[in-house]
Scaffold this motif. Sequence first.
Motif, PDB file in Angstrom:
ATOM      1  N   TRP A   1      63.762  71.586  14.528  1.00  0.00           N
ATOM      2  CA  TRP A   1      62.682  72.562  14.468  1.00  0.00           C
ATOM      3  C   TRP A   1      61.719  72.244  13.323  1.00  0.00           C
ATOM      4  CZ3 TRP A   1      61.899  75.504  10.086  1.00  0.00           C
ATOM      5  CH2 TRP A   1      62.970  75.649   9.202  1.00  0.00           C
ATOM      6  N   THR A   2      60.483  72.636  13.511  1.00  0.00           N
ATOM      7  CA  THR A   2      59.474  72.475  12.469  1.00  0.00           C
ATOM      8  C   THR A   2      58.491  73.627  12.558  1.00  0.00           C
ATOM      9  OG1 THR A   2      57.858  70.961  11.473  1.00  0.00           O
ATOM     10  CG2 THR A   2      57.952  71.022  13.878  1.00  0.00           C
ATOM     11  N   ASN A   3      57.968  74.022  11.405  1.00  0.00           N
ATOM     12  CA  ASN A   3      57.004  75.132  11.358  1.00  0.00           C
ATOM     13  C   ASN A   3      55.755  74.779  10.552  1.00  0.00           C
ATOM     14  OD1 ASN A   3      57.992  75.113   8.762  1.00  0.00           O
ATOM     15  ND2 ASN A   3      58.739  77.223   8.772  1.00  0.00           N
ATOM     16  N   GLY A   4      55.515  73.504  10.369  1.00  0.00           N
ATOM     17  CA  GLY A   4      54.369  73.060   9.594  1.00  0.00           C
ATOM     18  C   GLY A   4      54.658  72.876   8.125  1.00  0.00           C
ATOM     19  N   ALA A   5      55.676  73.572   7.602  1.00  0.00           N
ATOM     20  CA  ALA A   5      56.048  73.458   6.195  1.00  0.00           C
ATOM     21  C   ALA A   5      57.378  72.738   6.020  1.00  0.00           C
ATOM     22  CB  ALA A   5      56.126  74.840   5.553  1.00  0.00           C
ATOM     23  N   GLU A   6      58.262  72.852   7.005  1.00  0.00           N
ATOM     24  CA  GLU A   6      59.573  72.212   6.955  1.00  0.00           C
ATOM     25  C   GLU A   6      59.876  71.593   8.309  1.00  0.00           C
ATOM     26  OE1 GLU A   6      62.717  74.409   4.383  1.00  0.00           O
ATOM     27  OE2 GLU A   6      61.662  75.951   5.520  1.00  0.00           O
ATOM     28  N   ILE A   7      60.767  70.606   8.290  1.00  0.00           N
ATOM     29  CA  ILE A   7      61.315  70.055   9.527  1.00  0.00           C
ATOM     30  C   ILE A   7      62.800  69.837   9.296  1.00  0.00           C
ATOM     31  CG2 ILE A   7      60.586  67.702   8.878  1.00  0.00           C
ATOM     32  CD1 ILE A   7      60.317  67.183  11.953  1.00  0.00           C
ATOM     33  N   ARG A   8      63.631  70.516  10.124  1.00  0.00           N
ATOM     34  CA  ARG A   8      65.070  70.509   9.924  1.00  0.00           C
ATOM     35  C   ARG A   8      65.765  70.488  11.282  1.00  0.00           C
ATOM     36  NH1 ARG A   8      66.649  71.663   4.803  1.00  0.00           N
ATOM     37  NH2 ARG A   8      68.634  72.573   5.461  1.00  0.00           N
ATOM     38  N   ARG A   9      67.084  70.597  11.274  1.00  0.00           N
ATOM     39  CA  ARG A   9      67.832  70.619  12.536  1.00  0.00           C
ATOM     40  C   ARG A   9      69.011  71.575  12.410  1.00  0.00           C
ATOM     41  NH1 ARG A   9      71.701  65.341  13.143  1.00  0.00           N
ATOM     42  NH2 ARG A   9      72.529  65.281  11.029  1.00  0.00           N
ATOM     43  N   VAL A  10      69.468  72.057  13.567  1.00  0.00           N
ATOM     44  CA  VAL A  10      70.610  72.962  13.627  1.00  0.00           C
ATOM     45  C   VAL A  10      71.760  72.229  14.304  1.00  0.00           C
ATOM     46  CG1 VAL A  10      71.486  75.173  14.443  1.00  0.00           C
ATOM     47  CG2 VAL A  10      69.081  74.958  13.747  1.00  0.00           C
ATOM     48  N   VAL A  11      72.880  72.127  13.602  1.00  0.00           N
ATOM     49  CA  VAL A  11      74.088  71.476  14.110  1.00  0.00           C
ATOM     50  C   VAL A  11      75.242  72.468  13.996  1.00  0.00           C
ATOM     51  CG1 VAL A  11      75.664  69.523  13.885  1.00  0.00           C
ATOM     52  CG2 VAL A  11      73.241  69.233  13.327  1.00  0.00           C
ATOM     53  N   ASP A  12      75.835  72.824  15.132  1.00  0.00           N
ATOM     54  CA  ASP A  12      76.946  73.782  15.139  1.00  0.00           C
ATOM     55  C   ASP A  12      76.580  75.063  14.377  1.00  0.00           C
ATOM     56  OD1 ASP A  12      78.532  72.019  16.598  1.00  0.00           O
ATOM     57  OD2 ASP A  12      79.303  71.050  14.783  1.00  0.00           O
ATOM     58  N   ASN A  13      75.392  75.577  14.659  1.00  0.00           N
ATOM     59  CA  ASN A  13      74.884  76.817  14.063  1.00  0.00           C
ATOM     60  C   ASN A  13      74.659  76.713  12.557  1.00  0.00           C
ATOM     61  OD1 ASN A  13      74.945  77.972  16.587  1.00  0.00           O
ATOM     62  ND2 ASN A  13      76.868  79.060  16.254  1.00  0.00           N
ATOM     63  N   GLU A  14      74.606  75.501  12.029  1.00  0.00           N
ATOM     64  CA  GLU A  14      74.324  75.289  10.609  1.00  0.00           C
ATOM     65  C   GLU A  14      72.963  74.610  10.475  1.00  0.00           C
ATOM     66  OE1 GLU A  14      75.981  72.797   6.709  1.00  0.00           O
ATOM     67  OE2 GLU A  14      77.029  72.676   8.642  1.00  0.00           O
ATOM     68  N   ASP A  15      72.104  75.180   9.657  1.00  0.00           N
ATOM     69  CA  ASP A  15      70.786  74.597   9.409  1.00  0.00           C
ATOM     70  C   ASP A  15      70.913  73.471   8.388  1.00  0.00           C
ATOM     71  OD1 ASP A  15      67.809  74.741   9.708  1.00  0.00           O
ATOM     72  OD2 ASP A  15      67.951  75.106   7.556  1.00  0.00           O
ATOM     73  N   ARG A  16      70.467  72.268   8.785  1.00  0.00           N
ATOM     74  CA  ARG A  16      70.658  71.094   7.934  1.00  0.00           C
ATOM     75  C   ARG A  16      69.389  70.275   7.856  1.00  0.00           C
ATOM     76  NH1 ARG A  16      76.336  68.805  10.323  1.00  0.00           N
ATOM     77  NH2 ARG A  16      75.511  66.889   9.395  1.00  0.00           N
ATOM     78  N   ALA A  17      69.340  69.393   6.866  1.00  0.00           N
ATOM     79  CA  ALA A  17      68.220  68.463   6.747  1.00  0.00           C
ATOM     80  C   ALA A  17      68.257  67.471   7.900  1.00  0.00           C
ATOM     81  CB  ALA A  17      68.286  67.729   5.408  1.00  0.00           C
ATOM     82  N   ILE A  18      67.111  66.871   8.223  1.00  0.00           N
ATOM     83  CA  ILE A  18      67.088  65.889   9.303  1.00  0.00           C
ATOM     84  C   ILE A  18      67.415  64.485   8.808  1.00  0.00           C
ATOM     85  CG2 ILE A  18      65.445  67.204  10.680  1.00  0.00           C
ATOM     86  CD1 ILE A  18      63.290  65.225   9.749  1.00  0.00           C
TER      87      ILE A  18
END
Length: 409
Positions: free
Chosen positions: A115-132
Motif C-alpha cells: 500500500w501507498t498513500n503518497g507519503a509512505e509505501i509499505r506492505r501487510v504480511v500476516d496482518n502485520e504492517d512492515r517495510a517493503i
Amino acid sequence: MREVKLNSLALGINNRREPTRLAAGGEGATFLYAADNVDIDAQGFVKRRAGTTRALEEAVHSAWDHDGQYGFAVIDGVLTRLDPAGAGLLKTPVRPAMPRASVSYSLGADGAVYWTNGAEIRRVVDNEDRAIATPRLDSAPVLSLTAGALRAGRYLYAFTVQGTEGESAATVVQQIDVPEGGGLELSDAVLDGMAVNLYLSGPNGEVLGQTQAATDGRFSVLAPVEGGRRCPTIETAPMPPGSIVRHFNGRMVVAVGRMLYFSPPYRYGLYEPASGYIPFPSEITVVEPCDVGLYICADKTYWLTDFTGSRLQELLPYGALAESAVRSPAAKAAYWQSPRGLVRADMAGGVQNLQEAAVAFGPAERGASLFRSFDGMEHVVSTRAGAEQSVAVARSYMDAEIVRKGTQP
C-alpha cells in the motif's frame, strides 16, 4: 420530459438527445434522459433498485477488495483488514494513525498486500504492517589500508544490510588504491549488531562479489579471496511512495506524479534510479495491469507490454479521473472514468468508451468505482466528483445508465 414506468423497455441513458426525442424502436422502447434509484437489466427492463444497509458506522475511506475473499480500508484513521464473518465483517486493525490521504493497494506475488498513500509505501504480511525493503545504511562506511597480501590495484567496494525484509540497496560504490602487499579493514561501532555484507572487486576489476559478512562492524581483507555472488542491489534505491501501486510481470510499479517507477524483477522494494522509471507529460491517474500489458492514463491513455524496450502505444487521446479504476472479475476487464465517460479495457490492450456517444459529462477531477453483482445483473458503479457530481453505471454487456449522486448502492 415523459416518465418511463417500471418494467418498461429502456435502451439506456442518453442526455445528448432532446428530452422530447428519446423514444426509439418499437414496443415502447426508449432512451432515458436520467434514471434515479433503478436498475436496468440485460433486456432493457427498468427495475426499482433494492434498498441498502449500512455495513460500517465509522468514517471509512480507501476501501479495497481482493476477489471477495478479504479487503482493506482506513476506518477511523486505522488501516484495517476486513474479512467476511457471517452477515457482517471481521475487522482487524493493522496500522493506526493513518493520515487523511487516499490509499492504493496491490497484491504481490509474495502474498503481501502493498500500500501507498503518497507519503509512505509499505506492505501487510500476516496482518502485520512492515517495510517493503530493509533500509540501507545512512552513510557509506570507508575501508582503510593495512598490511596484507593483496595484489596492487584499484579495488571497488560497497556494503548492504541483510534484514527481515531482504537485502537492502547497496551503498554508493567506492574505490580504493591498494599497494602491493596491502590489505583492507574496517571497524565501525555503528554497524555493531547489524548483518552487513561487504562486496569487493578484484584488482582493477569491475564486478563486485560478496567477500565478507559481519554482525559486529568488523571487516578484514588481508589476502586475495575468490569473489562470491554478485551484489544484486548495486545501483538501486528504495522505491519512493506514490499515489498508485501495482504489480505487473514480476515487478512493482508505482506512480509518483508524472513519473512511473518500476522495480527489478521480484525486488519490489527497490528501483534503479538510472533507468527504472518512465516520465509522462502529465500526472498519472490510472495504472491497471492486465495479462499481457499495462494500461497507463496520464495526458492520454497508453498501453505498455514490458519495461525492456517496448514503446508506449497511444490508445485514447485523453486520460482518466484519479482513483476511478476498478476490476471486473466476471468480465475480465478493467474500468475507469475518463473526462468523456466510462472506459472498458480488456486484457489485451483493447479499450472502448461506453458512454461518450450517448452521455455528456461536465468536468470532474476524480472518481471512484466498484463492481456490483446482484439479482443476476452485473454493473460497474462509478462516481465522478469535483466540479460535477453524478454516478455512472455500466453493465458488462456495454449498456450504461446514470443515477444522481446519493442513490448509488
